[in-house]
Structure formats: C-alpha cells, structure tokens
Scaffold this active site. Structure first.
Site, PDB file in Angstrom:
ATOM      1  CG  ASN A  14      51.558 -24.972  15.291  1.00  0.00           C
ATOM      2  OD1 ASN A  14      50.684 -25.119  14.449  1.00  0.00           O
ATOM      3  ND2 ASN A  14      52.289 -23.879  15.376  1.00  0.00           N
ATOM      4  CG  ASP A  16      49.670 -22.936  12.829  1.00  0.00           C
ATOM      5  OD1 ASP A  16      48.783 -22.661  13.654  1.00  0.00           O
ATOM      6  OD2 ASP A  16      50.791 -22.387  12.823  1.00  0.00           O
ATOM      7  CG  HIS A  17      50.879 -26.911   8.889  1.00  0.00           C
ATOM      8  ND1 HIS A  17      50.820 -25.904   7.948  1.00  0.00           N
ATOM      9  CD2 HIS A  17      51.939 -26.630   9.684  1.00  0.00           C
ATOM     10  CE1 HIS A  17      51.837 -25.058   8.150  1.00  0.00           C
ATOM     11  NE2 HIS A  17      52.516 -25.479   9.199  1.00  0.00           N
ATOM     12  NE  ARG A  25      38.979 -30.196  -2.705  1.00  0.00           N
ATOM     13  CZ  ARG A  25      38.595 -31.453  -2.918  1.00  0.00           C
ATOM     14  NH1 ARG A  25      37.574 -31.938  -2.268  1.00  0.00           N
ATOM     15  NH2 ARG A  25      39.238 -32.197  -3.779  1.00  0.00           N
ATOM     16  CG  HIS A  50      51.572 -18.236  13.283  1.00  0.00           C
ATOM     17  ND1 HIS A  50      52.715 -18.402  12.530  1.00  0.00           N
ATOM     18  CD2 HIS A  50      51.383 -16.910  13.384  1.00  0.00           C
ATOM     19  CE1 HIS A  50      53.190 -17.202  12.200  1.00  0.00           C
ATOM     20  NE2 HIS A  50      52.397 -16.284  12.693  1.00  0.00           N
ATOM     21  NE  ARG A  52      52.044 -16.895   7.966  1.00  0.00           N
ATOM     22  CZ  ARG A  52      53.354 -17.093   8.134  1.00  0.00           C
ATOM     23  NH1 ARG A  52      53.788 -18.118   8.842  1.00  0.00           N
ATOM     24  NH2 ARG A  52      54.221 -16.279   7.588  1.00  0.00           N
ATOM     25  NE  ARG A  56      50.980 -18.079   4.648  1.00  0.00           N
ATOM     26  CZ  ARG A  56      52.295 -17.845   4.634  1.00  0.00           C
ATOM     27  NH1 ARG A  56      53.129 -18.828   4.854  1.00  0.00           N
ATOM     28  NH2 ARG A  56      52.767 -16.649   4.397  1.00  0.00           N
ATOM     29  CG  HIS A  57      48.090 -21.735   8.797  1.00  0.00           C
ATOM     30  ND1 HIS A  57      48.067 -20.950   9.910  1.00  0.00           N
ATOM     31  CD2 HIS A  57      49.398 -21.837   8.416  1.00  0.00           C
ATOM     32  CE1 HIS A  57      49.312 -20.592  10.199  1.00  0.00           C
ATOM     33  NE2 HIS A  57      50.147 -21.098   9.309  1.00  0.00           N
ATOM     34  CD  GLU A  77      53.648 -20.269  16.901  1.00  0.00           C
ATOM     35  OE1 GLU A  77      53.551 -20.131  15.664  1.00  0.00           O
ATOM     36  OE2 GLU A  77      54.201 -21.222  17.422  1.00  0.00           O
ATOM     37  CB  THR A 107      67.732 -13.105  13.089  1.00  0.00           C
ATOM     38  OG1 THR A 107      67.159 -14.408  13.239  1.00  0.00           O
ATOM     39  CG2 THR A 107      67.426 -12.277  14.323  1.00  0.00           C
ATOM     40  CB  THR A 108      70.474 -14.464   8.850  1.00  0.00           C
ATOM     41  OG1 THR A 108      71.155 -14.611  10.082  1.00  0.00           O
ATOM     42  CG2 THR A 108      70.908 -13.202   8.163  1.00  0.00           C
ATOM     43  CD  GLU A 158      58.316 -21.778  20.956  1.00  0.00           C
ATOM     44  OE1 GLU A 158      57.466 -21.555  21.837  1.00  0.00           O
ATOM     45  OE2 GLU A 158      58.088 -22.417  19.928  1.00  0.00           O
ATOM     46  CG  HIS A 201      60.655 -23.744  13.110  1.00  0.00           C
ATOM     47  ND1 HIS A 201      59.544 -23.001  12.778  1.00  0.00           N
ATOM     48  CD2 HIS A 201      61.206 -24.121  11.945  1.00  0.00           C
ATOM     49  CE1 HIS A 201      59.447 -22.929  11.473  1.00  0.00           C
ATOM     50  NE2 HIS A 201      60.431 -23.608  10.937  1.00  0.00           N
ATOM     51  N   GLY A 202      60.379 -27.282  13.550  1.00  0.00           N
ATOM     52  CA  GLY A 202      60.962 -28.362  12.748  1.00  0.00           C
ATOM     53  C   GLY A 202      61.271 -29.633  13.515  1.00  0.00           C
ATOM     54  N   GLY A 223      54.516 -28.928  15.508  1.00  0.00           N
ATOM     55  CA  GLY A 223      53.329 -28.931  14.661  1.00  0.00           C
ATOM     56  C   GLY A 223      53.472 -29.688  13.365  1.00  0.00           C
ATOM     57  CG  HIS A 224      55.188 -29.160   8.764  1.00  0.00           C
ATOM     58  ND1 HIS A 224      56.041 -30.103   8.234  1.00  0.00           N
ATOM     59  CD2 HIS A 224      54.399 -28.733   7.754  1.00  0.00           C
ATOM     60  CE1 HIS A 224      55.773 -30.230   6.951  1.00  0.00           C
ATOM     61  NE2 HIS A 224      54.800 -29.407   6.625  1.00  0.00           N
TER      62      HIS A 224
HETATM   63  N1  PXP Z   1      57.376 -22.495  17.611  1.00  0.00           N
HETATM   64  C1  PXP Z   1      57.151 -21.376  16.881  1.00  0.00           C
HETATM   65  C2  PXP Z   1      57.384 -20.056  17.511  1.00  0.00           C
HETATM   66  C3  PXP Z   1      56.676 -21.472  15.561  1.00  0.00           C
HETATM   67  O1  PXP Z   1      56.444 -20.341  14.847  1.00  0.00           O
HETATM   68  C4  PXP Z   1      56.420 -22.745  15.019  1.00  0.00           C
HETATM   69  C5  PXP Z   1      55.889 -22.866  13.628  1.00  0.00           C
HETATM   70  O2  PXP Z   1      54.647 -22.270  13.522  1.00  0.00           O
HETATM   71  C6  PXP Z   1      56.635 -23.867  15.834  1.00  0.00           C
HETATM   72  C7  PXP Z   1      57.138 -23.702  17.111  1.00  0.00           C
HETATM   73  C8  PXP Z   1      56.328 -25.234  15.355  1.00  0.00           C
HETATM   74  O3  PXP Z   1      57.135 -25.570  14.288  1.00  0.00           O
HETATM   75  P1  PXP Z   1      56.806 -26.875  13.450  1.00  0.00           P
HETATM   76  O4  PXP Z   1      55.452 -26.674  12.844  1.00  0.00           O
HETATM   77  O5  PXP Z   1      57.906 -26.908  12.445  1.00  0.00           O
HETATM   78  O6  PXP Z   1      56.838 -28.036  14.394  1.00  0.00           O
END
Ligand code: PXP
Length: 259
Positions: A14, A16-17, A25, A50, A52, A56-57, A77, A107-108, A158, A201-202, A223-224
């Site tokens: 990913n 995005d960042h 900039r 993604h 959005r 934002r990115h 995404e 969801t929560t 996913e 995610h994460g 990604g992040h």
């Molecule tokens: N999968 C999905 C569906 C996501 O929305 C994200 C975050 O954009 C990721 C995976 C990747 O998460 P991370 O950037 O925390 O690795």
C-alpha cells in the site's frame, strides 16, 4: 507440480503514505508511482491504494497512472459510495476492496459493517462484479461478517488485523494470542464459504509471521509500516548523497576561484 516462489502468499504494498508525504508540500515528490515500481521490483505482487473521499493522500490522477503504468494488479481501496463506484468503473482495477470511511459504516473494531450495511452493499457489489472487478470486503474476523460477505457474493474478504497488531504492540501476550486465534478461525471459516482470504492493517516485521503461517490466507496488504521503515532504510543513503553533492560543488567552485 511447481510451487510459486512465494508459496502462494502474495504481498500487496500500500503506497498511500508516499502520497501523504508528497501532499505535505503539494508538489510531485515523492511520487507514489515510483514507489510502486520499486515495490514491484523488490517482490510485491500487487499495489494497493486507497482513494479517500477527501483525497488526503492518493489522488484521482494517481489512480489513473497506477492503472495505466503498473505491471502488477491494482487493488483499489474505496468507500462503497456512488462516486467511488463510478471511478472504479472508469479505471477497472483488478480488485476493489470496500472499506469504511465514515463512522456509521464501520464496526467498533474498524471493519466494514457488512451486516448493518448489507442492503446498500448489494448494488455496489453487483456493479463492480459486472465490470469484471474482483470485490473484496474489509471485515473484522467475525463469523457473521463472513457469512454476510459470502451472501453478498463477494470474491474476497480482507480480515482486519488492527486489533491483533495493537495487542502485539502493547506486549499483551494473552490478547495477542486470542486475536491470532480469532483470525485463524475466521480465515478457515471464510475459506470454507468459498471466499478468497486476505488480511491487513497495521502489520509489521514483528506481526507478519503469525498471519503468513495461516494456510487459507493468500494475500497480505501492508503499507504504513513499510513506508515508515523505508525512511530508516533509505535516509542514510539520501543524506550521504546530498553531502557528496554539496562537497563536490563547493570543491569545484573553490578550485575555479583559485585557478
Ligand atoms: N488493508 C486495508 C483494507 C486497509 O484499509 C489498509 C490501510 O489503508 C491496509 C490493509 C494497510 O494497512 P497499513 O497501512 O496499516 O499497513
């Protein structure tokens, strides 16, 4: 029978960042496309981005360029909105992963509330699938969510690994083990429903192995952490090159002056 070099576990990177840093900039650097090409060169099987609602990115033109220039599948995404569906139908990525954008869609734990949003997801899934786009739903590792995803006709789920990664980051061994167990059960339930299973995610170097061991999972999207880690892998070389360019220019200029 030959096995793929990755033993059928794909890595979606990913980017995005990279766009987050570029947008700080407002110029063109760093270019997410260049990052995507580098990721593929390094072993990524696909690229995830993604788009959005607030842009934002990733931008609309990033998506157009990714779709036209990438040599690997693009996983877009997006929220399940009419605007995003129209964009997806214009670009026809390999897959669309539907993610929550507003509070009421999630969801929560942060997965898409497929149970509560089922009626509004029906036409979205149908429109994407009829264009030949594979549909993925980003859900928590929960049996009702899996059953609903299957009933909706999604191709992929996913599984949200955020709770697992949070427990792991807090060194909570018991919580981590219980989340791994929940993810493993969800992965096998989803596969039993005929769904392709992805997760993300994460995820970090420390948390990826537990997911990579689950045989039903065929793709991880990360990604992040990777973009953050790339700073530490790359900052040394970037500073050294800047230092060398400065020193070389100053040296040459001083040579000219004294000659
Ligand atoms: N999968 C999905 C569906 C996501 O929305 C994200 C975050 O954009 C990721 C995976 C990747 O998460 P991370 O950037 O925390 O690795």
């Amino acid at each position: 029978m030959t096995q793929s070099p990755h033993h059928q576990l794909r890595l979606g990177v990913n980017i995005d960042h990279v766009a987050t840093i570029r947008n700080a900039r407002g110029g063109r650097h760093p270019d997410p496309l260049r990052a995507a090409h580098l990721a593929v060169e390094a072993g990524a099987d696909g690229i995830t981005a993604h788009l959005r609602e607030d842009r934002r990115h990733i931008s609309d033109s990033d998506i157009a360029r990714l779709k036209s220039e990438l040599t690997r599948p693009l996983n877009l995404e997006m929220a399940a909105t009419a605007e995003m569906v129209a964009i997806a139908l214009r670009h026809v990525p390999n897959a669309c992963c539907l993610v929550p954008e507003r509070r009421e869609e999630r969801t929560t734990e942060g997965g898409l509330d497929v149970v509560g949003q089922k009626a509004s997801l029906v036409p979205v899934v149908a429109d994407l699938k009829s264009a030949g786009i594979r549909v993925s739903l980003f859900i928590e590792p929960d049996i009702r969510a899996i059953e609903t995803a299957a009933a909706l006709g999604a191709d992929i789920v996913e599984l949200h690994t955020g709770a697992y990664c949070e427990h792991a980051a807090a060194d909570d061994a018991k919580g981590t083990a219980s989340e791994v167990d929940r993810l493993a059960k969800a992965a096998s339930a989803a596969a039993a429903h005929g769904l392709e299973v992805h997760a993300g995610h994460g995820l970090t170097f420390n948390t990826v192995a537990a997911l990579a061991r689950m045989p039903e999972i065929v793709e991880l999207n990360i990604g992040h952490f990777l973009i953050g880690e790339a700073i530490f892998g790359g900052l040394h070389a970037a500073v050294r090159r800047m230092r060398a360019l400065m020193d070389e220019a100053r040296f040459k200029a001083s040579g000219r002056i004294s000659a």
